[in-house]
Design a protein around this motif. Structure first.
Motif, short mmCIF file in Angstrom:
data_model
loop_
_atom_site.label_atom_id
_atom_site.label_comp_id
_atom_site.label_asym_id
_atom_site.label_seq_id
_atom_site.Cartn_x
_atom_site.Cartn_y
_atom_site.Cartn_z
N LYS A 147 -1.36 3.21 -2.72
CA LYS A 147 -1.78 4.57 -2.39
C LYS A 147 -1.21 5.62 -3.35
O LYS A 147 -1.65 6.77 -3.33
CB LYS A 147 -1.37 4.91 -0.95
CG LYS A 147 -2.14 4.14 0.10
CD LYS A 147 -1.74 4.60 1.50
CE LYS A 147 -2.50 3.85 2.58
NZ LYS A 147 -2.10 4.28 3.95
N HIS A 148 -0.26 5.21 -4.17
CA HIS A 148 0.29 6.13 -5.17
C HIS A 148 -0.76 6.49 -6.22
O HIS A 148 -0.65 7.52 -6.87
CB HIS A 148 1.50 5.48 -5.85
CG HIS A 148 2.16 6.32 -6.89
ND1 HIS A 148 3.02 7.35 -6.59
CD2 HIS A 148 2.07 6.30 -8.25
CE1 HIS A 148 3.45 7.92 -7.70
NE2 HIS A 148 2.88 7.30 -8.73
N TRP A 179 0.82 -1.22 0.00
CA TRP A 179 0.00 0.00 0.00
C TRP A 179 0.85 1.26 0.00
O TRP A 179 0.52 2.24 -0.67
CB TRP A 179 -0.94 0.00 1.21
CG TRP A 179 -1.86 -1.17 1.20
CD1 TRP A 179 -1.67 -2.38 1.80
CD2 TRP A 179 -3.11 -1.27 0.50
NE1 TRP A 179 -2.72 -3.24 1.53
CE2 TRP A 179 -3.62 -2.58 0.74
CE3 TRP A 179 -3.85 -0.40 -0.29
CZ2 TRP A 179 -4.83 -3.01 0.22
CZ3 TRP A 179 -5.06 -0.83 -0.82
CH2 TRP A 179 -5.53 -2.13 -0.57
N GLU A 180 1.92 1.26 0.73
CA GLU A 180 2.80 2.43 0.80
C GLU A 180 3.99 2.25 -0.16
O GLU A 180 4.51 1.14 -0.31
CB GLU A 180 3.34 2.62 2.22
CG GLU A 180 2.26 2.73 3.29
CD GLU A 180 1.54 4.07 3.25
OE1 GLU A 180 2.01 4.98 2.54
OE2 GLU A 180 0.51 4.20 3.94
N THR A 181 4.39 3.32 -0.78
CA THR A 181 5.60 3.28 -1.59
C THR A 181 6.81 3.12 -0.66
O THR A 181 6.97 3.89 0.29
CB THR A 181 5.74 4.56 -2.43
OG1 THR A 181 4.61 4.66 -3.31
CG2 THR A 181 7.02 4.55 -3.24
N GLU A 182 7.62 2.11 -0.92
CA GLU A 182 8.69 1.77 0.01
C GLU A 182 10.00 1.50 -0.73
O GLU A 182 10.00 1.00 -1.86
CB GLU A 182 8.33 0.52 0.82
CG GLU A 182 7.11 0.64 1.69
CD GLU A 182 6.86 -0.62 2.48
OE1 GLU A 182 7.85 -1.26 2.92
OE2 GLU A 182 5.68 -0.99 2.67
N GLU A 192 -6.95 0.02 3.52
CA GLU A 192 -5.66 0.18 2.84
C GLU A 192 -4.50 -0.39 3.68
O GLU A 192 -3.52 0.28 3.96
CB GLU A 192 -5.40 1.65 2.50
CG GLU A 192 -6.45 2.23 1.56
CD GLU A 192 -6.18 3.68 1.24
OE1 GLU A 192 -5.75 4.44 2.14
OE2 GLU A 192 -6.39 4.08 0.08
#
Length: 467
Positions: free
Chosen positions: A309-310, A262-265, A281
């Motif tokens: 989420k991007h 979900w998060e850009t990592e 999310e």
């Protein structure tokens, strides 16, 4: 009764149902046709009648499967006009010729020489019959070429222009056919078809060994299937990795859904398991391996992987379906690799054909290839949502102006009809397997002595005979 349902959703369910049935048959016939060619080649080289007897058994199964594949494919073509007329109207200038090329270059070729395969035993020479088998095998690959080119273009479209009327017009056919994802998708699918066939054949061979019937034929089946598992299953893993890198470049939202990310990592972990919660999310109960996702996708431990989420919520696919389908596909692939390695160890120990637990294992994995293919297509098709043509046309805008009730009624009719027709076809295939190879006469006797045509054996009801 069905007025509260979304007709587009019902049309999607209907198409998903019919294509799920259809894809099983090409996935089997592509691999089976090539294997039949190898069997007949081995017979011509060695003169061993066992290869001919195994061929004649499986060519009957090929004929039934081919017929069911044709019928289910025709149904899908009609649905493009009845349920997806807006899509057909806008994209027909591109996809119509591709599907037409498949008929002209592949289907006619397969249909013509299939007759020689089935009925040419006492009418043509052994080498001519072998040529017909090879041509049919090539025809199945050509068919896959055009169908996957069309599907891949919907995933990674290029070589076209959109006019003011909203229609897609081709501008470069080479770019359309050889779109960015096509080479990876084509090789990956054909390899999957070979493995699907290999594990069906292995399962049947293991069944015969378990029952102590048709032992010579069973050794040919299981032995050749294990060769495919030993060498091709690991290659499929590498091809899948290459396909994944291509997908990351052109469809990153699909990859984010596959990863449950979900998060850009940077240094993103690989989530082995978990439950993607699309509303909140987050991937709950995740079991992770640190940094492995970045290593696989970017070949760097600190590589950046974009999370869901991007993109806006309305640009994301249904995450849970993509996430779990991918894991089913990969899990089955790993089981295939383990099976090949186990078969190699047993072969080296001279225990391949008399190890009971391995026979049970192969019988249990008989449908594994079909399950992997279905899971892979779910990843492919659900993962590109909400688009039917990636980035250019949404699925919600592609449907025909239909009411819910007729779509629901036709869906119900499809389920009932398919259950009956394909249930009967599956029963007949199982009957052919139970009857086993016809060992009373050879395909050509002693190289050229013609025997009764194959059609006389199609309805054989002879039971299994101990060898």
């Amino acid at each position: 009764m069905f007025d509260g349902l979304d007709p587009v959703l019902l049309s999607r369910i209907q198409f998903a149902f019919t294509i799920s049935f259809h894809i099983l048959f090409p996935a089997f016939t592509i691999g089976l046709a090539s294997w039949l060619a190898v069997l007949e080649w081995r017979w011509l080289r060695t003169g061993n009648p066992v290869y001919a007897e195994v061929y004649r058994m499986w060519v009957k199964i090929f004929a039934v499967t081919f017929g069911m594949g044709v019928v289910s494919g025709v149904v899908m073509s009609f649905q493009l006009g009845t349920n997806w007329s807006v899509f057909s109207d806008r994209a027909g200038n591109v996809l119509g010729p591709l599907l037409g090329f498949e008929v002209l270059t592949a289907f006619f070729l397969e249909a013509s020489f299939l007759g020689v395969m089935l009925f040419g035993w006492n009418r043509v020479s052994p080498r001519m019959h072998f040529s017909a088998t090879v041509i049919v095998a090539v025809g199945t690959l050509i068919s896959a070429f055009w169908i996957l080119s069309a599907n891949s273009w919907m995933q990674t479209p290029q070589g076209f222009a959109v006019a003011k009327d909203g229609l897609f017009y081709p501008s470069n056919w080479l770019q359309i056919i050889f779109n960015p994802s096509f080479p990876f998708r084509f090789v990956h699918m054909v390899t999957a078809a070979y493995l699907t066939t290999a594990f069906v054949v292995a399962g049947v061979g293991a069944f015969y060994l378990w029952r102590s019937i048709y032992l010579r034929h069973a050794r040919v089946m299981l032995g050749m299937a294990m060769i495919m598992a030993i060498f091709v299953a690991p290659v499929q893993l590498l091809l899948g990795d290459m396909h994944g890198l291509n997908t990351l470049e052109h469809q990153p939202t699909k990859v984010a859904a596959i990863e449950g990310l979900w998060e850009t990592e940077r240094g993103a972990p690989l989530r082995l398991f978990g439950w993607p919660d699309q509303e909140h999310e987050i991937t709950r109960y995740a079991i992770e391996i640190p940094r492995l996702s970045s290593l696989i996708l970017t070949h760097s431990l600190d590589g950046e992987v974009k999370g869901l989420k991007h993109w806006p919520r309305n640009e994301r696919p249904p995450v849970a379906a993509v996430f779990w389908s991918f894991r089913i596909m990969v899990g089955i692939g790993i089981l295939m690799i383990v099976t090949g390695l186990s078969g190699l160890v047993l072969f080296l120990r001279k225990r391949l054909f008399d190890t009971r637990w391995f026979q049970y294992w192969c019988m249990a994995l008989t449908p594994a290839g079909f399950l992997a293919v279905l899971a892979g297509w779910l990843v492919t098709e659900v993962g590109r949502q909400p688009y039917i043509i990636q980035g250019y046309m949404r699925t919600a805008d592609a449907g025909s102006p239909l009411l819910s009730t007729p779509v629901a009624m036709s869906l119900t009719a499809f389920i009932v009809t398919y259950s009956f027709v394909f249930g009967a076809g599956t029963y007949y295939i199982l009957k052919l397997i139970a009857n086993g190879p016809d060992t009373e006469d050879d395909a050509y006797g002693s190289h050229g002595v013609k025997q009764p045509p194959l059609i006389t054996t199609l309805g054989s009801e002879k039971g299994g005979r101990h060898v």
